[in-house]
Scaffold this motif. Sequence first.
Motif, PDB file in Angstrom:
ATOM      1  N   ALA A  47       0.829  -1.208   0.000  1.00  0.00           N
ATOM      2  CA  ALA A  47       0.000   0.000   0.000  1.00  0.00           C
ATOM      3  C   ALA A  47       0.864   1.260   0.000  1.00  0.00           C
ATOM      4  CB  ALA A  47      -0.929  -0.003   1.216  1.00  0.00           C
ATOM      5  N   VAL A  48       1.930   1.258   0.778  1.00  0.00           N
ATOM      6  CA  VAL A  48       2.841   2.398   0.810  1.00  0.00           C
ATOM      7  C   VAL A  48       3.540   2.555  -0.538  1.00  0.00           C
ATOM      8  CG1 VAL A  48       5.003   3.236   1.835  1.00  0.00           C
ATOM      9  CG2 VAL A  48       3.153   2.409   3.307  1.00  0.00           C
ATOM     10  N   ALA A  49       3.964   1.451  -1.123  1.00  0.00           N
ATOM     11  CA  ALA A  49       4.636   1.508  -2.429  1.00  0.00           C
ATOM     12  C   ALA A  49       3.717   2.086  -3.503  1.00  0.00           C
ATOM     13  CB  ALA A  49       5.114   0.118  -2.833  1.00  0.00           C
ATOM     14  N   ARG A  50       2.465   1.690  -3.484  1.00  0.00           N
ATOM     15  CA  ARG A  50       1.523   2.233  -4.471  1.00  0.00           C
ATOM     16  C   ARG A  50       1.370   3.741  -4.303  1.00  0.00           C
ATOM     17  NH1 ARG A  50      -3.313  -2.363  -4.350  1.00  0.00           N
ATOM     18  NH2 ARG A  50      -2.146  -4.000  -5.468  1.00  0.00           N
ATOM     19  N   ALA A  51       1.322   4.210  -3.056  1.00  0.00           N
ATOM     20  CA  ALA A  51       1.217   5.640  -2.803  1.00  0.00           C
ATOM     21  C   ALA A  51       2.462   6.366  -3.300  1.00  0.00           C
ATOM     22  CB  ALA A  51       0.998   5.900  -1.313  1.00  0.00           C
ATOM     23  N   PHE A  52       3.625   5.761  -3.091  1.00  0.00           N
ATOM     24  CA  PHE A  52       4.870   6.360  -3.586  1.00  0.00           C
ATOM     25  C   PHE A  52       4.866   6.421  -5.111  1.00  0.00           C
ATOM     26  CE2 PHE A  52       6.361   6.503   0.575  1.00  0.00           C
ATOM     27  CZ  PHE A  52       7.667   6.960   0.659  1.00  0.00           C
ATOM     28  N   ALA A  53       4.396   5.378  -5.754  1.00  0.00           N
ATOM     29  CA  ALA A  53       4.316   5.380  -7.219  1.00  0.00           C
ATOM     30  C   ALA A  53       3.367   6.468  -7.709  1.00  0.00           C
ATOM     31  CB  ALA A  53       3.870   4.010  -7.716  1.00  0.00           C
ATOM     32  N   ASP A  54       2.258   6.661  -6.995  1.00  0.00           N
ATOM     33  CA  ASP A  54       1.325   7.729  -7.360  1.00  0.00           C
ATOM     34  C   ASP A  54       1.992   9.097  -7.228  1.00  0.00           C
ATOM     35  OD1 ASP A  54      -0.629   5.842  -7.830  1.00  0.00           O
ATOM     36  OD2 ASP A  54      -1.671   6.155  -5.919  1.00  0.00           O
ATOM     37  N   ALA A  55       2.803   9.268  -6.190  1.00  0.00           N
ATOM     38  CA  ALA A  55       3.517  10.537  -6.008  1.00  0.00           C
ATOM     39  C   ALA A  55       4.478  10.783  -7.168  1.00  0.00           C
ATOM     40  CB  ALA A  55       4.274  10.529  -4.684  1.00  0.00           C
ATOM     41  N   ALA A  56       5.184   9.732  -7.592  1.00  0.00           N
ATOM     42  CA  ALA A  56       6.111   9.864  -8.719  1.00  0.00           C
ATOM     43  C   ALA A  56       5.366  10.239  -9.993  1.00  0.00           C
ATOM     44  CB  ALA A  56       6.872   8.553  -8.910  1.00  0.00           C
ATOM     45  N   THR A  57       4.246   9.578 -10.243  1.00  0.00           N
ATOM     46  CA  THR A  57       3.450   9.866 -11.435  1.00  0.00           C
ATOM     47  C   THR A  57       2.935  11.304 -11.415  1.00  0.00           C
ATOM     48  OG1 THR A  57       2.794   7.536 -11.593  1.00  0.00           O
ATOM     49  CG2 THR A  57       1.423   9.146 -12.745  1.00  0.00           C
ATOM     50  N   ALA A  58       2.539  11.765 -10.229  1.00  0.00           N
ATOM     51  CA  ALA A  58       1.987  13.117 -10.104  1.00  0.00           C
ATOM     52  C   ALA A  58       3.034  14.185 -10.395  1.00  0.00           C
ATOM     53  CB  ALA A  58       1.402  13.313  -8.708  1.00  0.00           C
ATOM     54  N   VAL A  59       4.259  14.015  -9.896  1.00  0.00           N
ATOM     55  CA  VAL A  59       5.275  15.044 -10.129  1.00  0.00           C
ATOM     56  C   VAL A  59       5.720  15.035 -11.591  1.00  0.00           C
ATOM     57  CG1 VAL A  59       7.402  13.758  -9.570  1.00  0.00           C
ATOM     58  CG2 VAL A  59       7.239  16.207  -9.045  1.00  0.00           C
ATOM     59  N   LEU A  60       5.722  13.866 -12.222  1.00  0.00           N
ATOM     60  CA  LEU A  60       6.050  13.824 -13.649  1.00  0.00           C
ATOM     61  C   LEU A  60       4.984  14.537 -14.469  1.00  0.00           C
ATOM     62  CD1 LEU A  60       7.371  10.160 -14.075  1.00  0.00           C
ATOM     63  CD2 LEU A  60       8.696  12.279 -13.994  1.00  0.00           C
ATOM     64  N   ALA A  61       3.713  14.341 -14.104  1.00  0.00           N
ATOM     65  CA  ALA A  61       2.627  15.025 -14.811  1.00  0.00           C
ATOM     66  C   ALA A  61       2.741  16.533 -14.616  1.00  0.00           C
ATOM     67  CB  ALA A  61       1.274  14.515 -14.309  1.00  0.00           C
ATOM     68  N   GLN A  62       3.065  16.956 -13.405  1.00  0.00           N
ATOM     69  CA  GLN A  62       3.224  18.387 -13.122  1.00  0.00           C
ATOM     70  C   GLN A  62       4.321  18.994 -13.986  1.00  0.00           C
ATOM     71  OE1 GLN A  62       3.432  19.930  -8.920  1.00  0.00           O
ATOM     72  NE2 GLN A  62       5.494  20.525  -9.519  1.00  0.00           N
ATOM     73  N   ALA A  63       5.412  18.251 -14.164  1.00  0.00           N
ATOM     74  CA  ALA A  63       6.557  18.760 -14.918  1.00  0.00           C
ATOM     75  C   ALA A  63       6.426  18.548 -16.421  1.00  0.00           C
ATOM     76  CB  ALA A  63       7.838  18.095 -14.418  1.00  0.00           C
ATOM     77  N   GLY A  64       5.452  17.742 -16.843  1.00  0.00           N
ATOM     78  CA  GLY A  64       5.322  17.423 -18.258  1.00  0.00           C
ATOM     79  C   GLY A  64       6.465  16.570 -18.764  1.00  0.00           C
ATOM     80  N   VAL A  65       6.938  15.659 -17.904  1.00  0.00           N
ATOM     81  CA  VAL A  65       8.075  14.802 -18.235  1.00  0.00           C
ATOM     82  C   VAL A  65       7.606  13.363 -18.363  1.00  0.00           C
ATOM     83  CG1 VAL A  65      10.245  13.857 -17.332  1.00  0.00           C
ATOM     84  CG2 VAL A  65       9.769  16.296 -17.132  1.00  0.00           C
ATOM     85  N   ARG A  66       8.089  12.652 -19.371  1.00  0.00           N
ATOM     86  CA  ARG A  66       7.742  11.246 -19.560  1.00  0.00           C
ATOM     87  C   ARG A  66       8.576  10.357 -18.657  1.00  0.00           C
ATOM     88  NH1 ARG A  66       9.068   9.713 -25.332  1.00  0.00           N
ATOM     89  NH2 ARG A  66      10.976  10.782 -24.690  1.00  0.00           N
ATOM     90  N   ALA A  67       7.988   9.249 -18.249  1.00  0.00           N
ATOM     91  CA  ALA A  67       8.711   8.298 -17.404  1.00  0.00           C
ATOM     92  C   ALA A  67      10.005   7.841 -18.066  1.00  0.00           C
ATOM     93  CB  ALA A  67       7.825   7.097 -17.087  1.00  0.00           C
ATOM     94  N   GLY A  68       9.976   7.686 -19.378  1.00  0.00           N
ATOM     95  CA  GLY A  68      11.154   7.216 -20.094  1.00  0.00           C
ATOM     96  C   GLY A  68      12.316   8.182 -20.079  1.00  0.00           C
ATOM     97  N   ASP A  69      12.058   9.427 -19.681  1.00  0.00           N
ATOM     98  CA  ASP A  69      13.131  10.420 -19.624  1.00  0.00           C
ATOM     99  C   ASP A  69      13.839  10.446 -18.275  1.00  0.00           C
ATOM    100  OD1 ASP A  69      12.630  11.262 -22.227  1.00  0.00           O
ATOM    101  OD2 ASP A  69      11.151  12.748 -21.584  1.00  0.00           O
ATOM    102  N   VAL A  70      13.367   9.637 -17.313  1.00  0.00           N
ATOM    103  CA  VAL A  70      13.935   9.619 -15.973  1.00  0.00           C
ATOM    104  C   VAL A  70      14.877   8.434 -15.842  1.00  0.00           C
ATOM    105  CG1 VAL A  70      13.424   9.495 -13.498  1.00  0.00           C
ATOM    106  CG2 VAL A  70      11.890  10.743 -15.035  1.00  0.00           C
ATOM    107  N   ARG A  71      16.111   8.694 -15.426  1.00  0.00           N
ATOM    108  CA  ARG A  71      17.099   7.632 -15.304  1.00  0.00           C
ATOM    109  C   ARG A  71      16.737   6.644 -14.196  1.00  0.00           C
ATOM    110  NH1 ARG A  71      22.093   7.746 -17.094  1.00  0.00           N
ATOM    111  NH2 ARG A  71      21.772   5.532 -16.721  1.00  0.00           N
ATOM    112  N   ALA A  72      16.324   7.153 -13.035  1.00  0.00           N
ATOM    113  CA  ALA A  72      16.004   6.271 -11.912  1.00  0.00           C
ATOM    114  C   ALA A  72      15.251   7.043 -10.846  1.00  0.00           C
ATOM    115  CB  ALA A  72      17.272   5.661 -11.307  1.00  0.00           C
ATOM    116  N   ILE A  73      14.507   6.304 -10.052  1.00  0.00           N
ATOM    117  CA  ILE A  73      13.875   6.824  -8.842  1.00  0.00           C
ATOM    118  C   ILE A  73      14.722   6.400  -7.648  1.00  0.00           C
ATOM    119  CG2 ILE A  73      11.889   6.566  -7.289  1.00  0.00           C
ATOM    120  CD1 ILE A  73      10.152   6.155  -9.790  1.00  0.00           C
ATOM    121  N   GLY A  74      14.974   7.330  -6.735  1.00  0.00           N
ATOM    122  CA  GLY A  74      15.571   6.997  -5.443  1.00  0.00           C
ATOM    123  C   GLY A  74      14.478   7.063  -4.389  1.00  0.00           C
TER     124      GLY A  74
END
Length: 372
Positions: free
Chosen positions: A72-99
Motif C-alpha cells: 500500500a505504501v509503495a503504491r502511494a509512492f508510485a502515485d507521487a512519482a506519477t503526479a510530479v512527472l505530470a506536473q513537470a510534463g516529463v515522460r517516465a522514459g526520460d527519468v534515469r532512476a527513482i531513489g
Amino acid sequence: MPHVSDGLYLGLISGTSADGIDAALVRFTDTRPALVAGLVHPWDEKLRQRILAVAQDEERLDLDGYGQLDVAVARAFADAATAVLAQAGVRAGDVRAIGSHGQTIRHRPDGEYPFTLQIGDPSVIAERTRIDTIGDFRRPDVAAGGQGAPLVPAFHATVLRPDSGARVVLNLGGIANVTRLTPDGNVTGFDTGPANGLMDAWCLRHKGEPFDRDGMFAAAGTIDPDLLAELLDDAYFLLPPPKSTGREHFHLAWLDAHPRVAELSTEDVQATLMALSAVSITDAIRQHAADATDVVACGGGVHNAGLMHALESRLEGRTLHSSTAFGIDPDFMEAMGFAWLAFRRLRGEPGNLPAVTGAHGPRLLGALYAAP
C-alpha cells in the motif's frame, strides 16, 4: 564530457511525521543538481494513521499485515512519482532512476541485532512507474556498523558547502538533524531529537489538525520549566554522535509517561514541546558546531514561525536562514537528497559518510529494482 549517469532523477521520501510524500524531480549535470519540479503528495488518511500507529508501536503487525502495508505504501509512492512527472510534463522514459527512501516504521541501529526498516516495496514502484527504482538505502550502512542515518549530510555538502567558516544545515522534519560543513570538505552530523513530530502528534490528538500552523497552538500556552527539564533529561540527548533516533523513541507514549503532562493545559504542553525542540537543537549546535556562523534550515519546520523564532532567539548571534536563500526549496531538500543517492548508486559511488553514521567505511547504498 557528461557522465553516463547524468540526467533526470526522481527522489521520494515520507519522513517520520508521515505528513505527505515528498517527490522531487532533479536534473544532474556531473554532480550539480537542479530541482525541476517538486510536490507533496497527500497520504490517504486511513493509511497515514496506520503508518503512525505502527511506527509508534501502537499496532503490532502480523506477516499478512506487514506485506499489505508494504505494498500500500509503495503504491502511494508510485502515485507521487506519477503526479510530479505530470506536473513537470516529463515522460517516465526520460527519468534515469527513482531513489525511494520509503517510510520508516522502525529504526533500531543499536543493540545485539541492529536494524532499520523502511517499507514501500521498490519492485512495486518500478512496476507501476516503469522507471528503474533504487531503494533500501539505510541497511547497508547499518550492516557496516553505522547508524544508517542521517544520510543527507553528504548531499548538504554538495549543495551548501561554505566558502569560509563553518555552517550548520538544520533539517526540521519529524526528527531534527544537523550537519556541520566547512570549506575543506569536513562533514559531521547527527539526529538531535524531536523537531515537529511530537508537536504534530499532540496537535492531532487535541486539535484534530495534523500540525500546529505557524505555532499558534504553542503560542497560546506557557512553557512549563519542570516538564521541560524532565523531557530534556532523556538519555538520548546526552549520547555522543554518531547517533540517530525516530518516532519509535520520541512519541506520545514517551510524553505521556511524564506525570506532569496530565497537570498542564494542552496549550502549555504544546509550548513546552516547542521549547524541547528548540533547546535540544540549539544545545546540540552549541556543543558540536560551536564555530558555525550561520544555520541553514530546511524541512517542514521552516514554515512554523513560532519554532523558527524560538530557534533564532537561542542561536547566540548565528544567522538563521531558510534554504530558500540559497536557491533550494526547503520542502524538497531530503527528496533531492535521495535522488542524489540514486545518482551516486548508478555511478557506483558510496553514499554514506562514515564520519556521520559511524559505519566501518564508505558503502554503496541502495539496491536496484529494474523496471519492466
